[in-house]
Design a protein around this motif. Structure first.
Motif, PDB file in Angstrom:
ATOM      1  N   HIS A 111     -21.286   0.095  11.407  1.00  0.00           N
ATOM      2  CA  HIS A 111     -20.096  -0.214  11.420  1.00  0.00           C
ATOM      3  C   HIS A 111     -19.243   0.505  13.033  1.00  0.00           C
ATOM      4  CE1 HIS A 111     -16.671  -1.115   8.611  1.00  0.00           C
ATOM      5  NE2 HIS A 111     -15.939  -0.291   9.291  1.00  0.00           N
ATOM      6  N   ALA A 112     -18.437  -0.229  12.937  1.00  0.00           N
ATOM      7  CA  ALA A 112     -17.179   0.495  14.101  1.00  0.00           C
ATOM      8  C   ALA A 112     -16.387  -0.050  13.098  1.00  0.00           C
ATOM      9  CB  ALA A 112     -17.635  -1.041  15.394  1.00  0.00           C
ATOM     10  N   LEU A 113     -15.386   1.047  13.137  1.00  0.00           N
ATOM     11  CA  LEU A 113     -13.486   0.601  12.725  1.00  0.00           C
ATOM     12  C   LEU A 113     -13.219  -0.097  13.816  1.00  0.00           C
ATOM     13  CD1 LEU A 113     -13.222   3.061  10.498  1.00  0.00           C
ATOM     14  CD2 LEU A 113     -11.740   3.755  12.652  1.00  0.00           C
ATOM     15  N   ARG A 114     -12.865  -1.411  13.121  1.00  0.00           N
ATOM     16  CA  ARG A 114     -12.082  -2.647  13.553  1.00  0.00           C
ATOM     17  C   ARG A 114     -11.030  -2.846  12.508  1.00  0.00           C
ATOM     18  NH1 ARG A 114     -15.127  -5.736  16.906  1.00  0.00           N
ATOM     19  NH2 ARG A 114     -17.245  -5.240  16.863  1.00  0.00           N
ATOM     20  N   CYS A 115      -9.889  -3.396  13.972  1.00  0.00           N
ATOM     21  CA  CYS A 115      -8.692  -3.433  12.986  1.00  0.00           C
ATOM     22  C   CYS A 115      -8.745  -4.372  12.104  1.00  0.00           C
ATOM     23  CB  CYS A 115      -7.188  -3.994  14.195  1.00  0.00           C
ATOM     24  SG  CYS A 115      -5.896  -4.486  13.315  1.00  0.00           S
ATOM     25  N   PRO A 116      -8.245  -4.392  10.740  1.00  0.00           N
ATOM     26  CA  PRO A 116      -8.593  -5.373  10.023  1.00  0.00           C
ATOM     27  C   PRO A 116      -7.717  -6.573   9.951  1.00  0.00           C
ATOM     28  CG  PRO A 116      -6.873  -3.518   8.538  1.00  0.00           C
ATOM     29  CD  PRO A 116      -7.691  -3.053  10.011  1.00  0.00           C
ATOM     30  N   ARG A 117      -6.673  -6.399  11.228  1.00  0.00           N
ATOM     31  CA  ARG A 117      -5.745  -8.126  11.558  1.00  0.00           C
ATOM     32  C   ARG A 117      -6.178  -8.103  12.546  1.00  0.00           C
ATOM     33  NH1 ARG A 117      -0.090  -7.097  10.720  1.00  0.00           N
ATOM     34  NH2 ARG A 117       0.256  -5.618  11.768  1.00  0.00           N
ATOM     35  N   CYS A 118      -6.981  -7.485  13.779  1.00  0.00           N
ATOM     36  CA  CYS A 118      -7.477  -8.272  15.190  1.00  0.00           C
ATOM     37  C   CYS A 118      -9.020  -8.228  15.538  1.00  0.00           C
ATOM     38  CB  CYS A 118      -6.960  -6.998  15.477  1.00  0.00           C
ATOM     39  SG  CYS A 118      -4.933  -7.667  15.437  1.00  0.00           S
ATOM     40  N   GLU A 119      -9.428  -7.316  14.564  1.00  0.00           N
ATOM     41  CA  GLU A 119     -10.828  -7.966  14.131  1.00  0.00           C
ATOM     42  C   GLU A 119     -11.351  -7.094  15.537  1.00  0.00           C
ATOM     43  OE1 GLU A 119     -12.188 -11.809  13.677  1.00  0.00           O
ATOM     44  OE2 GLU A 119     -11.819 -11.629  11.846  1.00  0.00           O
ATOM     45  N   ILE A 120     -10.930  -5.947  16.299  1.00  0.00           N
ATOM     46  CA  ILE A 120     -10.707  -5.743  17.635  1.00  0.00           C
ATOM     47  C   ILE A 120     -11.218  -4.115  17.434  1.00  0.00           C
ATOM     48  CG2 ILE A 120     -10.123  -7.093  19.585  1.00  0.00           C
ATOM     49  CD1 ILE A 120      -7.778  -5.876  19.324  1.00  0.00           C
ATOM     50  N   PRO A 121     -11.834  -3.506  17.586  1.00  0.00           N
ATOM     51  CA  PRO A 121     -12.151  -1.885  17.656  1.00  0.00           C
ATOM     52  C   PRO A 121     -10.894  -1.531  17.866  1.00  0.00           C
ATOM     53  CG  PRO A 121     -13.914  -2.938  18.956  1.00  0.00           C
ATOM     54  CD  PRO A 121     -12.635  -3.631  18.969  1.00  0.00           C
ATOM     55  N   MET A 122     -10.448   0.007  16.952  1.00  0.00           N
ATOM     56  CA  MET A 122      -9.679   0.515  16.824  1.00  0.00           C
ATOM     57  C   MET A 122      -9.600   1.855  18.000  1.00  0.00           C
ATOM     58  SD  MET A 122      -8.139   0.520  12.648  1.00  0.00           S
ATOM     59  CE  MET A 122      -6.864   0.097  13.649  1.00  0.00           C
ATOM     60  N   VAL A 123      -9.138   2.321  17.966  1.00  0.00           N
ATOM     61  CA  VAL A 123      -8.569   3.298  19.401  1.00  0.00           C
ATOM     62  C   VAL A 123      -8.887   4.518  18.364  1.00  0.00           C
ATOM     63  CG1 VAL A 123      -7.823   4.083  21.338  1.00  0.00           C
ATOM     64  CG2 VAL A 123      -8.618   1.853  21.364  1.00  0.00           C
ATOM     65  N   TYR A 124      -9.411   5.652  18.740  1.00  0.00           N
ATOM     66  CA  TYR A 124      -9.104   6.652  18.166  1.00  0.00           C
ATOM     67  C   TYR A 124      -8.018   7.841  18.974  1.00  0.00           C
ATOM     68  CZ  TYR A 124      -9.509  11.091  16.137  1.00  0.00           C
ATOM     69  OH  TYR A 124      -9.829  12.379  15.650  1.00  0.00           O
ATOM     70  N   HIS A 125      -6.886   7.704  19.374  1.00  0.00           N
ATOM     71  CA  HIS A 125      -5.911   9.193  19.195  1.00  0.00           C
ATOM     72  C   HIS A 125      -6.338  10.387  18.732  1.00  0.00           C
ATOM     73  CE1 HIS A 125      -4.010   6.241  21.407  1.00  0.00           C
ATOM     74  NE2 HIS A 125      -4.351   5.085  21.150  1.00  0.00           N
ATOM     75  N   ARG A 126      -7.007  11.176  18.993  1.00  0.00           N
ATOM     76  CA  ARG A 126      -6.903  12.674  18.112  1.00  0.00           C
ATOM     77  C   ARG A 126      -5.695  13.275  18.288  1.00  0.00           C
ATOM     78  NH1 ARG A 126     -12.065  16.078  20.231  1.00  0.00           N
ATOM     79  NH2 ARG A 126     -10.884  16.838  21.649  1.00  0.00           N
ATOM     80  N   ARG A 127      -4.908  13.688  19.238  1.00  0.00           N
ATOM     81  CA  ARG A 127      -3.697  14.375  19.100  1.00  0.00           C
ATOM     82  C   ARG A 127      -3.146  14.089  17.531  1.00  0.00           C
ATOM     83  NH1 ARG A 127      -6.146  15.463  22.964  1.00  0.00           N
ATOM     84  NH2 ARG A 127      -6.031  17.021  25.023  1.00  0.00           N
ATOM     85  N   ARG A 128      -2.525  12.443  17.784  1.00  0.00           N
ATOM     86  CA  ARG A 128      -1.848  12.294  16.863  1.00  0.00           C
ATOM     87  C   ARG A 128      -3.173  12.049  15.660  1.00  0.00           C
ATOM     88  NH1 ARG A 128       0.509   6.441  19.513  1.00  0.00           N
ATOM     89  NH2 ARG A 128       1.142   6.396  17.485  1.00  0.00           N
ATOM     90  N   ASN A 129      -4.482  11.910  15.838  1.00  0.00           N
ATOM     91  CA  ASN A 129      -5.179  11.373  14.666  1.00  0.00           C
ATOM     92  C   ASN A 129      -5.035  10.681  13.729  1.00  0.00           C
ATOM     93  OD1 ASN A 129      -7.616  12.959  13.276  1.00  0.00           O
ATOM     94  ND2 ASN A 129      -6.033  13.475  11.272  1.00  0.00           N
ATOM     95  N   ILE A 130      -5.357   9.802  14.540  1.00  0.00           N
ATOM     96  CA  ILE A 130      -4.783   8.049  14.090  1.00  0.00           C
ATOM     97  C   ILE A 130      -6.150   7.419  15.320  1.00  0.00           C
ATOM     98  CG2 ILE A 130      -2.940   8.352  13.137  1.00  0.00           C
ATOM     99  CD1 ILE A 130      -1.502   6.734  15.448  1.00  0.00           C
ATOM    100  N   ALA A 131      -6.314   6.096  13.749  1.00  0.00           N
ATOM    101  CA  ALA A 131      -7.229   5.045  14.702  1.00  0.00           C
ATOM    102  C   ALA A 131      -6.249   4.184  14.967  1.00  0.00           C
ATOM    103  CB  ALA A 131      -8.385   4.607  13.912  1.00  0.00           C
TER     104      ALA A 131
END
Ligand code: ADP
Ligand code: ZN
Length: 741
Positions: A453-473
């Motif tokens: 399973h890859a983390l994908r945007c539920p709206r765009c279906e493309i992989p989400m980018v992990y931002h570590r400093r802000r701690n969000i995908a």
């Protein structure tokens, strides 16, 4: 001038100009270019008076009177109306849509002073981070609002600006206020000229022989009236100096010049340089408030600016005595507007120059193949600056094969051994290093090795980018954000893995390898807020930071003489885009990034890391061989009928579901095939766009290809009523498309 009837262009996709009657009492005031209020269907709209008529062009019984006149004086002169008419016809949109875009928002509303609301935290700024950390998970949207407030570094933001920065809705910002986390404060802003950029006093340089020759040629061409010159000068060859001198000649004759630059290079550094040479410079850019834009626009309108500098929309600046247009970095994509009207400012510049009977200079180190081909065929004059100024050499480039690197080292290090050694040498010698990677964030794919399973945007279906400093995908297309969890949402596996590197990950690796040297990262994460861009650049310029890591933000225009090494961390990011310009983009990017190296007397070199060491775009860039690249690429384009040999119209359908999108696109294809022009066109598709889903919407496209521009133009005109019609699916017509995604 007074007429009983007028034609009015409205900012609506349908129609071009609508007939109205002018009541006798308003006739003296109704002139072309003035705005009027008119009844339209069951409402009143503001439109632009574009033509005076003695008699209506439709049944007089259907003609309604205009309700009122909005302005004292016309906002647009007849030439500008005409130019906008051309843009509408060429790009397949309405006259009114173009007129609306030709005027900055502040002009339309004539803002002078106003009260705005600004957002401030409802607690001590120092507590902000802690408050964000303490928010419960279901309030993460509010967290994003507060986080954006932290990143704004004290810039005063309106609720709307804050929502934009936080990637959330205005309602969320309001909710954050309701929750007592932020306050709104009223603030009166009066608009005053943008005079905060001090001119840069420069010693007059002695022109190089190449520059001298170029200027003599330009003077000769200018005497002939309309013409286009492609100024092909390698990075650091002194193109800007050539523009400045040519403009000085124009101004000395009492004429005016427009300089278009890509938004990203419209830095205070650039503005200072122009202000250093010309007393009366007007600047138009997107960081101005509507009121400031209105102020600048009025200055230009009054004829009080000799030089107008701005991004693509500045091509519509109300300059009356136009003597020269310069398009700097003419190959840049940002000259193309990606919403209606979808014009390309470089091409509009050529049309405007023809209208004004003046010269256009298109400048670049890596000209677009369209412009290069025009020069090759003798339609544009071709001027070269093949050498850098002061006898500085172009930096030697070496290619590192990352596939070999990884198999030899058995590590997936982002920095090759060769690049690391050269970095160490440069840093030990007190020089600076720039590293380029055209991807922000930490990792570009978060993936569960257990269930795939890859983390994908539920709206765009493309992989989400992990931002570590802000701690969000984060979804880089729609801004959707999710709290990252180490747990796989699909199988519960506890070991999510990270693939693909962004600038954050490079920063980590470089910090580990070179702990002694301060690093500055520049991408749209670190440059949020109005002043951040400048602050970070001056930190690097001053030498306080020794390594600059960044995205395309640092690829162009920057001039740091202490940089002796430039590393392209991966030249591959643009190479496999599903776009016929992928090779051209890659060549341009590598060549432009390389242009940041060796701009001082200490020399410089470039390392290009790639898994495609034999690709012609990379090989050509490595030997600074523009011509070699262009000739190879032009052969491919000719074979496939792509620009500059063929002309394109891209039709994009955005629909609620895949089935609907496909059906609509299919229907459009049938319409196209039934056109008389169909025989001289190739119709590709319907196909799903490479970005097949965006914000939950299904995207489909057709690509119309023709060797004849007139066929494309006719097709755009024929499709316009369909595209403009209200319906569930949205249809966009893109003539000469730049984005193929
Ligand atoms: P380009 O736009 O081609 O990259 P610029 O015009 O920005 O090049 O010039 C690069 C640098 O060289 C600038 O710092 C500029 O001031 C300097 N420069 C330009 N022309 C000359 C010249 N004839 N002699 C010395 N320095 C020059
Ligand atoms: Zn998305």
């Amino acid at each position: 001038m007074s007429a009983p009837f007028v034609q009015v262009a409205l900012n609506l996709p349908a129609g071009d100009a609508f007939d109205y009657a002018v009541p006798p009492g308003l006739r003296a005031r109704v002139v072309p270019g003035i705005r009027v209020r008119v009844p339209f269907r069951n409402r009143h709209l503001t439109g632009y008076c574009v033509r005076l008529l003695d008699a209506p062009t439709i049944d007089a019984k259907l003609v309604k009177p205009i309700a009122d006149v909005v302005d004292e004086e016309p906002l647009l002169d007849p030439e500008m109306l005409e130019l906008c008419h051309w843009v509408a016809g060429y790009y397949g949109c309405s006259w009114g849509e173009v007129l609306e875009a030709a005027l900055p928002a502040g002009v339309r509303h004539q803002v002078v002073s106003r009260t705005i609301q600004v957002v401030e935290p409802a607690f001590e700024p120092t507590e902000l981070q802690a408050v964000v950390a303490d928010l419960p998970a279901r309030q993460r949207k509010r967290g994003a609002v507060l986080e954006a407030l932290v990143f704004s570094h004290g810039d005063e933001l309106t609720p709307r600006q804050l929502a934009e920065m936080a990637g959330c809705s205005l309602a969320t910002v309001h909710a954050t206020r309701k929750a007592g986390l932020v306050r709104y404060r009223e603030k009166v802003v009066t608009e005053h000229p943008v005079d905060d950029v001090q001119p840069e006093e420069t010693e007059p340089v002695r022109l190089t022989d190449d520059q001298e020759i170029a200027l003599r040629m330009l003077a000769r061409k200018r005497a002939d009236g309309f013409g286009v010159v492609l100024l092909h000068g390698v990075t650091g060859s002194g193109k800007t100096e050539v523009y400045l001198r040519a403009m000085a000649d124009v101004v000395a004759e009492g004429k005016q010049a427009i300089v278009l630059v890509p938004e990203i290079s419209l830095t205070p550094q650039t503005i200072r340089r122009f202000k250093g040479r010309f007393a009366r410079v007007a600047v138009l850019h997107s960081h101005l408030t509507p009121g400031q834009r209105y102020e600048q626009w009025r200055t230009i309108r009054r004829g009080e600016a000799d030089v107008v500098i701005g991004p693509r929309s500045a091509i519509f600046a109300p300059v009356e005595r136009l003597g020269l247009i310069v398009v700097d970095e003419e190959h840049e994509n940002t000259f193309k507007q990606e919403n209606v009207p979808r014009y390309h400012a470089r091409d509009v510049a050529v049309v405007r120059a023809r209208q004004a009977g003046c010269l256009v200079i298109l400048g670049s180190a890596t000209p677009s193949l369209e412009s290069y081909n025009n020069a090759r065929r003798g339609r544009y004059a071709y001027l070269q600056l093949p050498r850098r100024v002061l006898g500085l050499p172009l930096p030697p480039m070496e290619i590192v094969d990352m596939t070999a690197e990884h198999s030899e080292t058995r590590r997936l290090s982002l920095i090759s051994r060769r690049l690391e050694i050269l970095m160490r040498t440069a840093l030990d010698n007190d020089a600076q290093v720039m590293l380029f990677l055209n991807r922000r964030g930490f990792s570009t794919l978060v993936y569960c090795p257990r269930c795939q399973h890859a983390l994908r945007c539920p709206r765009c279906e493309i992989p989400m980018v992990y931002h570590r400093r802000r701690n969000i995908a984060l979804c880089h297309y729609c801004g959707e954000r999710q709290p990252p969890s180490g747990i796989c949402p699909s199988c519960g596996g506890a070991k999510m893995r990270h693939f693909g590197a962004g600038t954050e990950r490079i920063e980590d690796e470089v910090a580990r390898k070179f702990p002694a040297y301060p690093i500055q990262r520049m991408d749209s994460d670190t440059t949020r807020g109005r002043t951040a861009h400048q602050r970070l650049l001056s930190r690097f310029r001053s030498g306080e930071a020794r390594i600059l890591i960044g995205t395309q933000m640092i690829a162009k225009g920057l001039d740091f003489p202490q940089v002796t090494l430039v590393g392209v961390v991966s030249a591959d990011t643009s190479l496999y885009l599903p776009d016929f310009r992928a090779a051209e983009r890659t060549f341009q990017l590598v060549e432009q990034v390389a242009g940041r190296a060796g701009r001082g007397l200490r020399g410089g070199r470039v390392v290009v890391q790639t898994t495609n060491p034999h690709h012609y775009s990379i090989l050509a860039a490595a030997s600074h061989d523009y011509k070699g690249f262009a000739e190879t690429e032009l052969d491919f384009r000719r074979e496939l009928g792509y620009p500059p040999y063929g002309h394109l119209l891209r039709v994009v359908v955005t629909a609620a579901s895949r089935d609907e999108g496909r059906a609509r696109c299919q229907k459009l294809a049938s319409t196209v095939l039934a056109l008389p022009e169909a025989s001289s066109m190739e119709v590709l598709g319907p196909a799903e766009c490479p970005l097949a889903t965006l914000k939950g919407k299904s995207r489909w496209h057709l690509l119309l290809k023709a060797s004849d521009r007139a066929a494309i133009r006719a097709a755009a005109q024929a499709l316009r009523p369909i595209a403009g019609a209200k319906g569930k699916a949205r249809i966009a017509l893109d003539v000469d498309p730049v984005s193929m995604l």
